[in-house]
Design an enzyme around this catalytic site. Structure first.
Site, PDB file in Angstrom:
ATOM      1  N   PHE B 237       4.656 -10.840 -10.412  1.00 46.68           N
ATOM      2  CA  PHE B 237       3.791 -11.921  -9.934  1.00 46.68           C
ATOM      3  C   PHE B 237       4.318 -13.292 -10.348  1.00 46.68           C
ATOM      4  CE2 PHE B 237       1.133  -8.597  -8.712  1.00 46.68           C
ATOM      5  CZ  PHE B 237       0.831  -7.771  -9.783  1.00 46.68           C
ATOM      6  N   GLY B 464       6.256  -3.116  -7.058  1.00 45.49           N
ATOM      7  CA  GLY B 464       4.988  -2.675  -6.512  1.00 45.49           C
ATOM      8  C   GLY B 464       4.900  -3.048  -5.048  1.00 45.49           C
ATOM      9  N   ARG B 625       6.523  -8.618  12.295  1.00 44.24           N
ATOM     10  CA  ARG B 625       6.550  -7.161  12.341  1.00 44.24           C
ATOM     11  C   ARG B 625       6.249  -6.591  10.963  1.00 44.24           C
ATOM     12  NH1 ARG B 625      11.936  -3.989  14.128  1.00 44.24           N
ATOM     13  NH2 ARG B 625      11.053  -1.940  14.590  1.00 44.24           N
ATOM     14  N   LEU B 627       6.624  -3.739   8.285  1.00 41.01           N
ATOM     15  CA  LEU B 627       7.638  -2.724   7.988  1.00 41.01           C
ATOM     16  C   LEU B 627       7.002  -1.402   7.572  1.00 41.01           C
ATOM     17  CD1 LEU B 627      10.106  -5.107   6.132  1.00 41.01           C
ATOM     18  CD2 LEU B 627      10.351  -4.184   8.438  1.00 41.01           C
ATOM     19  N   ASN B 628       5.911  -1.459   6.837  1.00 38.74           N
ATOM     20  CA  ASN B 628       5.186  -0.241   6.456  1.00 38.74           C
ATOM     21  C   ASN B 628       3.707  -0.593   6.445  1.00 38.74           C
ATOM     22  OD1 ASN B 628       3.654   1.558   4.660  1.00 38.74           O
ATOM     23  ND2 ASN B 628       5.618   2.507   4.169  1.00 38.74           N
ATOM     24  N   LYS B 698       8.408 -10.736   8.562  1.00 36.42           N
ATOM     25  CA  LYS B 698       8.262 -11.811   7.596  1.00 36.42           C
ATOM     26  C   LYS B 698       7.576 -11.274   6.348  1.00 36.42           C
ATOM     27  CE  LYS B 698       6.331 -14.366  10.845  1.00 36.42           C
ATOM     28  NZ  LYS B 698       5.824 -15.462  11.701  1.00 36.42           N
ATOM     29  N   GLU B 702       2.570 -12.513  -0.863  1.00 29.62           N
ATOM     30  CA  GLU B 702       1.691 -13.542  -1.422  1.00 29.62           C
ATOM     31  C   GLU B 702       0.662 -14.039  -0.418  1.00 29.62           C
ATOM     32  OE1 GLU B 702       4.584 -16.084  -4.250  1.00 29.62           O
ATOM     33  OE2 GLU B 702       5.486 -15.265  -2.426  1.00 29.62           O
TER      34      GLU B 702
END
Lengths: 153, 743, 337
Positions: B237, B464, B625, B627-628, B698, B702
């Site tokens: 973080f 993470g 897009r 990704l997961n 992208k 955050e």
């Protein structure tokens, strides 16, 4: 000499009386699955089962474990490596991100079920509140515990 | 494969407690334990440091102070980003902030090290220090530097004062945000193992390359002799973008003693030793027409900085891309204090800045009597208001509309403090979120083995964020392999270099690099096959090649990848891929690339005690897009929870007499617990930003925070009619404004 | 941490001998959740610990209300907070007791901490917990850093020039409200101490927090059986929904007679005082009168009479009053059932 059972195995150590059970798990038994997050019982990452009940191992003196049974995250998967339904539920529900609080969350989750504290999501949340997650995986964790509790039922 | 909700591939390790974090590595056997002694004054000099008793304490191997720390490099300003620069510790007798390391004790056990640390006797000549942000505003200055060496601290357009003063509806408000800390669950830790002349460094870090460079620069040794190993990081973080004193001191001690040395910060030490999000005072002026169209936006921020080590959080920068208006002003000023330095904390700039600007926008909506969602839509820009370039792929309005629809926004209490359910005053709030997408040079390698399995290698980290899983998917997609035939290896300095995890750039950067590596491998495979007389694809036209199920086929003829590789490259074949820096990609010059979010929150405020509790929350996001789908949702929800914490709970409190964070543990620095987070969900709109990179993806690590806290704060206002402008919104700030207790 | 000798006697009698033999400064160790926590900070530095956490004699829970010493609920001093909280009779007939336990800490801590040990929990004042600060409680005569400092968590009742540290516990607040007693044993034999007489206000001696001798062991906690147990609650106001100390809390129990007049009334405050704070003046406002908004408010104001705010904690006065009013309402609802 402190003699106790860790994950079914008899262990004999001569701890420094100041040493926590957590530090003995780490420093003497190389069992690092249990995590040190704060060392003051404020985050729950070090949760283990002591005589079947969840405790924070950072505030348990190692010498207090004498004659008792300790169960850590390393014991939760089956002997053949198959995951416990709680562990699988954590994976299915993405109940983790960085993974550091995960062992403590799982040990607490298993205890929640054993304690009968999974009546509804609000109860799960209340009784899991001793386990912080800074990544914010709470939604997945509660879903995982509910899933595992339902499978257990 | 790409976009699917694949379970985390590192999940089985993490749920079994077998993912190894920095100080858990046992390959070198029992290490020695280091414990840092911190200064107990905020400013001054060490006049005397007595290590005798500590050195003679049981189990102690060494006590290091500024008297005997080896020569160290100093931060080289020509290195563009600070995380790569040297980070000297124990560098002299001066004390620059409370808790600054004054000694390292190394002993056989942790208890011995901690006990001996208490025996180090330090005398100080304390100097008067400035610790009180609010009281030192007269010393605020406008910094010369660019933020991150790139972003101007001040921007202006039109004539703000005139534009604002002549606007029919005006909001002129001042907000404050507190000191905040990253508080990853894993404390900062490092295990250094000397290996001949080299050092093996197991460290909890977000950027492997920066860790290596910083250690090398500080110890003044060749970076090739430092081997960073960081396969698992228990949260960063921002606080682990750079290494800190625990790493440098562990390295010095390990070298001096020729033994492995482990140093982990205590949670208490984290408060003073790992950077802090600066406290801020922010003035926002919004001038609007009666129909809600903004004519003036000003966002002026003053923040703490350490007197000696400047840090500028880009708190007003997100406002620049958010709404259109002809008269604009943003500025950043710093108040020099003798407190621990500011460092990036998740969503630096956006987190405190949008918390305030989106609260101010809510005040404007209230003054206008206008739906806050409509107010945002009315001010949707067509081009980036300050850069003048088109947006690559902006869908904030869709996020707002979709979020409002799903949330049932039409049921929002029409006037503040008008809805009560039992003891709860109920309110709805919303906020917009925006974050710039960044792309940085990244390399990755993909190696295909003779058995047809693939290994991806990058010094990228997974903190993470899901890197292991996402890169598995990208490589599986890129080579037509099932995901269980792909292994991803991360976090080692021997692997191709990336800018690590931070700035939400990790997934898009590394995925693009892996994708390109796979492209190169595919070309090589097809080329090899068609030129190989033994291959079924010999002589075929490469244009029609398709990869799936571990095979490549051309015009219906297929051959297993393993056969091609085994025949021609029995030791395996590899290719590398790269991602361009955004400075080299004209798309980033010609377009404004952002991600967007819309947050909707419902809170209950106890009508008698003013306790504030989240009831439900929804975020709708546009990130190009995905990704997961699974890890994306988790990251976004995680960010939203940070927003809740920022709005309602988090605060590190300085005692202005000593310059110490006086409430330094997790029982005082409150972050949300399970019971604080009931029904929270994140929805991601399908998308593809073809200007961002070849994958159209992208970053989103955050984005979840951006604006989230404001939605909660605005809900509190809607519930109570009380506007709190000093975060966190704790109950005593709402209590005086509650209606009198009723039956 | 200073090293210490550790013994684990196997009976209460052995424990009493062991603490004497262990010498000056020796302490009993139960759950360790306060003591070990403070030892890690260097605040507590006992040279010897006598572990009483495994004494089976101390764990019995008897909620039959039918005991040799009269009608009491009896909780062995070594009974875990979690077990007492979950006891079905406690939950049904004395929700104030159950709530004061399960609303404290976390389940992990409640599985470790004992109902006796929890009586002696120490303050969370950051200046007490940070050994670099002057603190009259930790080092008599050294001063009080909270006075002009960050005192949001400090007490508004029972403070003195020397100390404003709030009593952080919950369970003892409920016990004080319900006139609980403890039976203790020491080298000089057994005695009974009322909870009301257990905790001290700081006065000139903030380092002396309670009236037990260091060699006295709490055998059991006894709560007189009362119908006010049914009409009771422990309401705890915090900055987050769980796992946080009280900003203010109220333990309330009452019975209401046939004409709607309050008969038995019990009120104690937590989070706002230097010790569990029985509010007898508030109880007197209500006894024999109906519970209305006015009388509840009047009782609440009486409960906070004499409250003195520091710099950042003045809100606790109004908050505690409102907490009392809310708790009375909840207790009233339960008393009717």
């Amino acid at each position: 000499m402190t003699v106790f059972i860790v994950n079914g195995q008899k262990i004999e150590v001569e701890p420094d009386p100041r040493e926590s059970l957590l530090d003995v798990l780490h420093g003497r038994l190389a069992l690092f699955g249990t995590k040190k997050g704060c060392d003051h019982g404020q985050c729950g990452a070090c949760t283990v089962h002591l005589d079947g009940r969840r405790v924070v191992s950072c505030l348990t003196l190692a010498v207090q474990a004498d004659g008792r049974e300790v169960r850590t995250i390393e014991d939760v998967a089956r002997e053949d490596g198959t995951l416990d339904p709680m562990q699988q539920a954590f994976i299915d529900n993405d109940a983790m991100q960085c993974g550091y609080c995960t062992p403590g969350q799982i040990m607490s989750g298993l205890a929640c079920i054993a304690e009968g504290h999974t009546g509804d999501d609000d109860e799960i949340r209340e009784y899991m509140s001793g386990n912080l997650c800074r990544c914010g995986a709470y939604v997945g964790i509660v879903a995982a515990i509910r899933q595992a509790a339902e499978q257990e039922a | 494969m790409i976009g699917q909700a694949l379970n985390r591939v590192d999940g089985p390790l993490k749920v079994a407690g077998r993912a190894t974090y920095a100080y858990e590595h046992w390959e070198a056997g029992q290490p020695l334990y280091g414990f840092i002694v911190g200064a107990t004054i905020g400013k001054g000099r060490i006049t005397r440091i007595d290590t005798d008793r500590a050195e003679r304490a049981p189990g102690v191997h060494m006590v290091m102070t500024h008297h005997d720390v080896p020569a160290q490099g100093t931060p080289d300003p020509s290195i563009p980003f600070e995380y790569w620069r040297a980070y000297p510790a124990l560098s002299g007798p001066d004390v620059h902030h409370y808790g600054e390391p004054v000694a390292l004790v190394v002993a056989t056990t942790f208890e011995q090290a901690r006990a001996a640390a208490n025996l180090v006797g330090v005398e100080y000549a304390g100097g008067p220090g400035s610790y009180d942000f609010a009281a030192c505003q007269d010393q605020a200055y406008a910094p010369d530097a660019l933020i991150y060496g790139m972003i101007p601290t001040g921007t202006a357009a039109g004539d703000l004062d005139t534009g604002f003063d002549s606007a029919p509806v005006r909001i002129d408000v001042r907000y404050t945000t507190p000191y905040e800390l990253s508080q990853p669950m894993e404390p900062h830790a490092c295990l250094v193992v000397p290996d001949g002349e080299d050092l093996i460094v197991h460290v909890s870090t977000q950027i492997v390359d920066a860790a290596r460079a910083s250690i090398a620069g500080t110890l003044q040794i060749d970076p090739q002799r430092i081997h960073i190993i960081a396969p698992y990081v228990g949260g960063g973080f921002g606080s682990k973008l750079r290494i800190h004193a625990e790493t440098i001191l562990a390295a010095f001690a390990a070298r001096a003693l020729g033994r492995p040395v482990k140093v982990a910060l205590t949670r208490q030490q984290i408060f003073h030793l790992t950077g802090v999000r600066p406290t801020s005072s922010q003035r926002v002026r919004l001038g609007a027409q009666r129909d809600g169209r903004l004519v003036a936006i000003a966002h002026e921020v003053t923040m703490h900085t350490n007197r000696h080590s400047e840090y500028i959080e880009p708190t007003a920068a997100a406002t620049r891309g958010l709404y259109a208006a002809p008269h604009r002003l943003t500025s950043h000023r710093l108040t020099p204090l003798d407190l621990p330095r500011g460092e990036d904390v998740r969503a630096p700039g956006e987190a405190p800045g949008l918390l305030v600007v989106e609260s101010a926008m809510d005040e404007l909506a209230d003054a206008l009597g206008m739906d806050p969602v409509e107010l945002r839509i009315r001010n949707e820009p067509t081009v980036d208001p300050e850069r003048g370039v088109p947006y690559s792929d902006r869908h904030l309005v869709e996020c707002l509309r979709e979020g409002a629809r799903r949330f049932g926004w039409e049921r929002r209490p029409a006037t503040p403090a008008s809805v009560r359910e039992g003891q709860w005053l109920v309110g709805y709030g919303m906020a917009a979120g925006i974050r710039g997408h960044i792309q940085a040079p990244t390399a990755a390698r993909v190696r295909l083995a003779a058995d047809g399995s693939a290994v991806v290698q990058s010094d990228m980290t997974d903190i993470g964020t899901g890197t292991y899983t996402i890169l598995t998917q990208v490589a599986a997609d890129g080579l037509g392999l099932p995901p269980d035939r792909v292994r991803v290896e991360l976090g080692r300095s021997e692997y191709p270099v990336s800018p690590g995890s931070g700035g939400s750039w990790g997934a898009a950067n590394s995925s693009t690099a892996v994708h390109r590596a796979c492209e190169a491998l595919r070309e090589k495979l097809v080329d090899t096959a068609r030129n190989d007389a033994r291959s079924a694809l010999h002589g075929l036209d490469p244009a029609g090649a398709k990869f799936s199920d571990g095979s490549v086929s051309i015009d219906g003829v297929s051959e297993a990848l393993s056969e091609i590789v085994a025949r021609n490259y029995p030791d395996g074949m590899a290719a590398e891929g790269e991602t361009l820096a955004m400075t080299d990609d004209p798309n980033y010059r010609d377009y404004a690339l952002h991600t967007y979010g819309a947050h909707f929150a419902e809170v209950g405020v106890d009508a008698d005690t003013a306790e504030i509790r989240l009831r439900r929350m929804l975020g709708v996001f546009s990130v190009g897009r995905v990704l997961n789908a699974k890890t994306a949702r988790s990251q976004l929800i995680g960010g939203m929870i940070w927003g809740v914490g920022a709005a309602l709970e988090e605060e590190a409190v300085v005692d202005p007499r000593s310059g110490a964070f006086v409430t330094r543990d997790l029982a005082h620095y409150l972050v949300p617990v399970h019971a604080d987070i009931p029904d929270v969900d994140a929805v991601v709109l399908d998308g593809y930003d073809d200007k961002a990179n070849v994958l159209g993806a992208k970053g989103l690590g955050e984005l979840g925070i951006c604006g989230a806290g404001a939605a909660v704060a605005n809900a509190v206002f809607n519930a109570t009619g009380v506007r709190v402008r000093d975060f966190p919104i704790t109950l005593e700030k709402v209590l005086p404004g509650l209606p009198p207790m009723e039956t | 941490m200073r090293t210490f000798t550790y013994t684990a006697p196997s009976s209460v009698a052995e424990a009493v001998e062991a603490i004497a033999a262990a010498g000056d400064g020796a302490k009993f160790l139960a759950g360790g959740t306060t003591l070990y926590d403070l030892m890690k900070l260097g605040v507590e530095r006992p040279p010897a610990l006598v572990d009483v956490s495994r004494l089976a004699e101390l764990t019995a829970i008897d909620t039959s209300g039918d005991t040799a010493g009269g009608d009491h609920l009896v909780f062995g001093g070594g009974a875990r907070m979690a077990d007492v909280a979950a006891d079905p009779v406690v939950r049904r007939d004395y929700p104030v007791l159950s709530e004061s336990l399960w609303r404290a800490a976390s389940q992990q801590l409640r599985n470790m901490a004992t109902v006796a040990g929890n009586l002696l929990q120490r303050t969370r004042c950051p200046y007490f917990r940070g050994t670099e600060y002057p603190c009259n409680k930790r080092e008599p005569g050294s001063g009080c850093a909270a006075r002009e400092g960050i005192d949001r968590g400090s007490a508004v009742l029972g403070t003195s020039e020397a100390c404003t540290a709030a009593y952080a516990g919950d369970w003892p607040v409920a016990l004080v409200a319900f006139d609980a007693v403890i039976d203790v044993v020491g080298p000089r034999g057994e005695r009974t101490v009322a909870l009301a007489d257990l905790h001290r206000e700081p006065g000139d001696t903030p380092h002396r927090e309670h009236t037990l001798d260091p060699d006295e062991l709490v055998l059991r906690v006894r709560v007189p059986v009362t119908p006010a147990g049914r009409g009771s609650t422990y309401l705890k106001i915090r900055d987050r929904e769980s796992y946080a100390f009280a900003l203010a809390s109220a333990a309330v129990g009452l019975t209401v007679g046939a004409q709607g007049l309050v008969e038995e009334c019990r009120i104690a405050l937590g989070g706002v005082a230097t010790r569990p704070w029985r509010a007898r003046a508030a109880e007197q406002v209500l006894t024999g009168r109906p519970l209305t908004d006015e009388t509840a408010r009047a009782a609440a104001e009486a409960a906070l009479a004499g409250a003195r705010a520091g710099t950042h904690n003045g809100f606790k006065i109004e908050l505690a009053e409102r907490t009392v009013v809310d708790a009375l309402r909840i207790a009233r609802g339960r008393a009717d059932r």
